[in-house]
Design a protein around this motif. Sequence first.
Motif, short mmCIF file in Angstrom:
data_model
loop_
_atom_site.label_atom_id
_atom_site.label_comp_id
_atom_site.label_asym_id
_atom_site.label_seq_id
_atom_site.Cartn_x
_atom_site.Cartn_y
_atom_site.Cartn_z
N ASN A 306 0.82 -1.21 0.00
CA ASN A 306 0.00 0.00 0.00
C ASN A 306 0.86 1.26 0.00
O ASN A 306 0.58 2.23 -0.72
CB ASN A 306 -0.93 0.01 1.21
N ARG A 307 1.90 1.25 0.81
CA ARG A 307 2.79 2.40 0.88
C ARG A 307 3.56 2.59 -0.43
O ARG A 307 3.78 3.72 -0.87
CB ARG A 307 3.77 2.25 2.05
N TRP A 308 3.94 1.48 -1.02
CA TRP A 308 4.64 1.56 -2.30
C TRP A 308 3.71 2.13 -3.38
O TRP A 308 4.10 3.00 -4.16
CB TRP A 308 5.14 0.18 -2.71
N ASP A 309 2.49 1.64 -3.41
CA ASP A 309 1.52 2.14 -4.39
C ASP A 309 1.25 3.62 -4.20
O ASP A 309 1.11 4.38 -5.17
CB ASP A 309 0.21 1.35 -4.30
N SER A 310 1.17 4.06 -2.94
CA SER A 310 0.95 5.47 -2.66
C SER A 310 2.13 6.31 -3.15
O SER A 310 1.94 7.38 -3.74
CB SER A 310 0.75 5.67 -1.15
N GLU A 321 10.04 9.67 -12.80
CA GLU A 321 10.27 8.26 -13.05
C GLU A 321 10.84 7.59 -11.79
O GLU A 321 11.64 8.20 -11.06
CB GLU A 321 11.25 8.07 -14.21
N LEU A 322 10.45 6.35 -11.57
CA LEU A 322 10.90 5.63 -10.38
C LEU A 322 12.42 5.54 -10.33
O LEU A 322 13.03 5.79 -9.28
CB LEU A 322 10.28 4.23 -10.33
N ASP A 323 13.05 5.19 -11.45
CA ASP A 323 14.51 5.05 -11.47
C ASP A 323 15.20 6.36 -11.09
O ASP A 323 16.21 6.36 -10.37
CB ASP A 323 14.98 4.58 -12.84
N ASP A 324 14.66 7.48 -11.58
CA ASP A 324 15.25 8.78 -11.26
C ASP A 324 15.10 9.08 -9.77
O ASP A 324 16.02 9.60 -9.13
CB ASP A 324 14.59 9.89 -12.08
N TYR A 325 13.94 8.74 -9.22
CA TYR A 325 13.71 9.00 -7.80
C TYR A 325 14.64 8.14 -6.94
O TYR A 325 15.25 8.64 -5.99
CB TYR A 325 12.25 8.71 -7.45
N LEU A 326 14.75 6.86 -7.29
CA LEU A 326 15.62 5.98 -6.52
C LEU A 326 17.07 6.45 -6.57
O LEU A 326 17.78 6.40 -5.56
CB LEU A 326 15.51 4.54 -7.05
N ALA A 327 17.50 6.93 -7.73
CA ALA A 327 18.87 7.43 -7.85
C ALA A 327 19.08 8.67 -6.99
O ALA A 327 20.15 8.85 -6.39
CB ALA A 327 19.19 7.74 -9.32
N SER A 328 18.05 9.52 -6.92
CA SER A 328 18.17 10.77 -6.16
C SER A 328 18.30 10.52 -4.67
O SER A 328 18.86 11.35 -3.95
CB SER A 328 16.98 11.68 -6.44
N ILE A 329 17.77 9.40 -4.18
CA ILE A 329 17.84 9.10 -2.75
C ILE A 329 18.81 7.95 -2.47
O ILE A 329 18.86 7.45 -1.34
CB ILE A 329 16.45 8.78 -2.17
N SER A 335 15.92 -2.04 -1.30
CA SER A 335 16.31 -1.35 -0.07
C SER A 335 15.23 -0.39 0.41
O SER A 335 15.01 -0.24 1.62
CB SER A 335 17.63 -0.59 -0.28
N LEU A 336 14.53 0.26 -0.54
CA LEU A 336 13.48 1.19 -0.14
C LEU A 336 12.28 0.45 0.43
O LEU A 336 11.70 0.87 1.43
CB LEU A 336 13.06 2.05 -1.33
N ARG A 337 11.92 -0.67 -0.20
CA ARG A 337 10.81 -1.46 0.35
C ARG A 337 11.16 -1.97 1.75
O ARG A 337 10.29 -2.03 2.63
CB ARG A 337 10.48 -2.63 -0.58
N GLU A 338 12.42 -2.30 1.97
CA GLU A 338 12.83 -2.76 3.29
C GLU A 338 12.70 -1.64 4.32
O GLU A 338 12.37 -1.88 5.49
CB GLU A 338 14.26 -3.29 3.25
N PRO A 343 7.89 0.94 9.60
CA PRO A 343 6.63 1.69 9.72
C PRO A 343 5.40 0.87 9.37
O PRO A 343 4.32 1.09 9.91
CB PRO A 343 6.81 2.88 8.76
N ALA A 344 5.57 -0.12 8.48
CA ALA A 344 4.44 -0.99 8.14
C ALA A 344 4.06 -1.86 9.33
O ALA A 344 2.86 -2.03 9.64
CB ALA A 344 4.77 -1.86 6.94
N ILE A 345 5.06 -2.40 10.03
CA ILE A 345 4.79 -3.20 11.23
C ILE A 345 4.07 -2.34 12.27
O ILE A 345 3.12 -2.78 12.92
CB ILE A 345 6.10 -3.78 11.81
N GLN A 346 4.53 -1.10 12.43
CA GLN A 346 3.89 -0.20 13.40
C GLN A 346 2.44 0.07 13.03
O GLN A 346 1.54 0.03 13.88
CB GLN A 346 4.67 1.12 13.45
N ALA A 347 2.18 0.32 11.74
CA ALA A 347 0.82 0.62 11.30
C ALA A 347 -0.10 -0.57 11.52
O ALA A 347 -1.25 -0.42 11.96
CB ALA A 347 0.83 1.03 9.83
#
Length: 469
Positions: A306-310, A321-329, A335-338, A343-347
């Motif tokens: 859900n968080r990924w889709d958001s 673009e996703l690739d551009d965003y991932l490169a920027s961070i 690694s981002l899904r991890e 926060p997903a466990i907390q929610a």
Amino acid sequence: MRSTLQTLDDNRVKLSVEVDEAEFDRHIDVAFRRIAKEFRVPGFRPGKAPRRLLEARLGAGIGRAEALREAMPEYYTKAVIEHDVDAITAPEIEIIAGEQEGPVCFNAVVEIRPAVNAAGYEGIRIEIPRPEPSAEVVDERIDQMRRQYAELFEVDRPAEVGDHVTIDVTAVQNGSEVPDLTTSDYDYRVGDGAVGGVLDEHLTGASAGDSLEFEAAPAQGDELIQFKVVVGEVAEEVLPELDDAWVQDHTEFADVEKFRSDTEDRLRSIFVDMSRREMVQATVNRLAELVTDEVPEALVDSEIDNRWDSMMANLDRESVELDDYLASINETTESLREKFREPAIQAVTVDLALRHVAEFEGLEPAESELDAYLAKVAGPGEAAKFRAALTKSGRLSDVRADLAKEMALNWLMERVEIVDADGEAIDRSELLDSSHDDDPQESSTTVGPISDKLGDPAYDSDHQDAEGT
């Protein structure tokens, strides 16, 4: 169709479903009509070949197999709705009769949402900022405006916090100059927090003509950058006198007292909103700490999705673009899904804990409250149609659960013990924003939909606004 429910271990249930032969035969008819559209029979238009002819040519089993594939999810869903099963995974289905002929019988084993224990929720104590700006905070906000009209006077002394310095900056990373951080004759106010505050540390006490060299990362996680800063002149910032004449010239107010009172009221509104948001977050955090049960991975994975889709929806709105965003961070998809996991466990933990409170306190929406909510969501005249669609899909129970969780959160918010950082009690009346006196719902310490309360980016901006003063 007939169905029964059996409770298994490990938060699982087994649905046993039986469909009469005559009832299932109607699904076989429908299946052969679909097959007829794909299979050409000489002398018949597409889709018009009779079932008996198709059975003779293709065999009766093909229609039955197609009917099973199409109808089983429908019968499973009906059984879930009939027994109000809160399934959190896809079912494991086993056909035990009817694959070749006769009535169809199957079992569906599925994991359900567990009940957790949040014992002690009645005595939650939370700490939040006191919703009242101090005199120093009000002074600083007023000084921010005065600073726009400040005069600078060069001084022959080391720089202090609040002084302006003219600097030449050279920034090098991995042997290459960083253009965005390299500049000359730059006017910088000491104390503004550039480069994570490291620049302030080196400029405080520096004099005109000094050359400073140091390493720093502009943001947490960034690679180190080598900085060379040459100090030009040092200038003292002198603010205009705060008197009635200045206030009349630069604001809408007649005197200092009215200007200060308005500034204090505006800040109080920010502080109240910040404290209310802190109250919600602190309450659910404390509630989650009371849960000792492990939450199901299926729910955690679903929350991560859900968080990924958001996030993807936000990127799409911004045309990024996703690739551009991932490169920027400096992250990968994995690694981002991890990073979403904690926060997903907390929610998920908060969700289950609120369900626990709702159940133990007997909190559930009345039909009138449910109808009012559906009318608000669906719009005028569409509530009945919306309710029927939710009932048919089995989602009406989810709506009831969401409203019950909201009631549980409000129940907690009305009862938690609230203290400030010094352990002094905060009266709930202090959390009422007088700017919303004309709207009782806005001035209440209760809250709206849970999705609007947790992880709201507006909180961060308000928090920074107040802290920045």
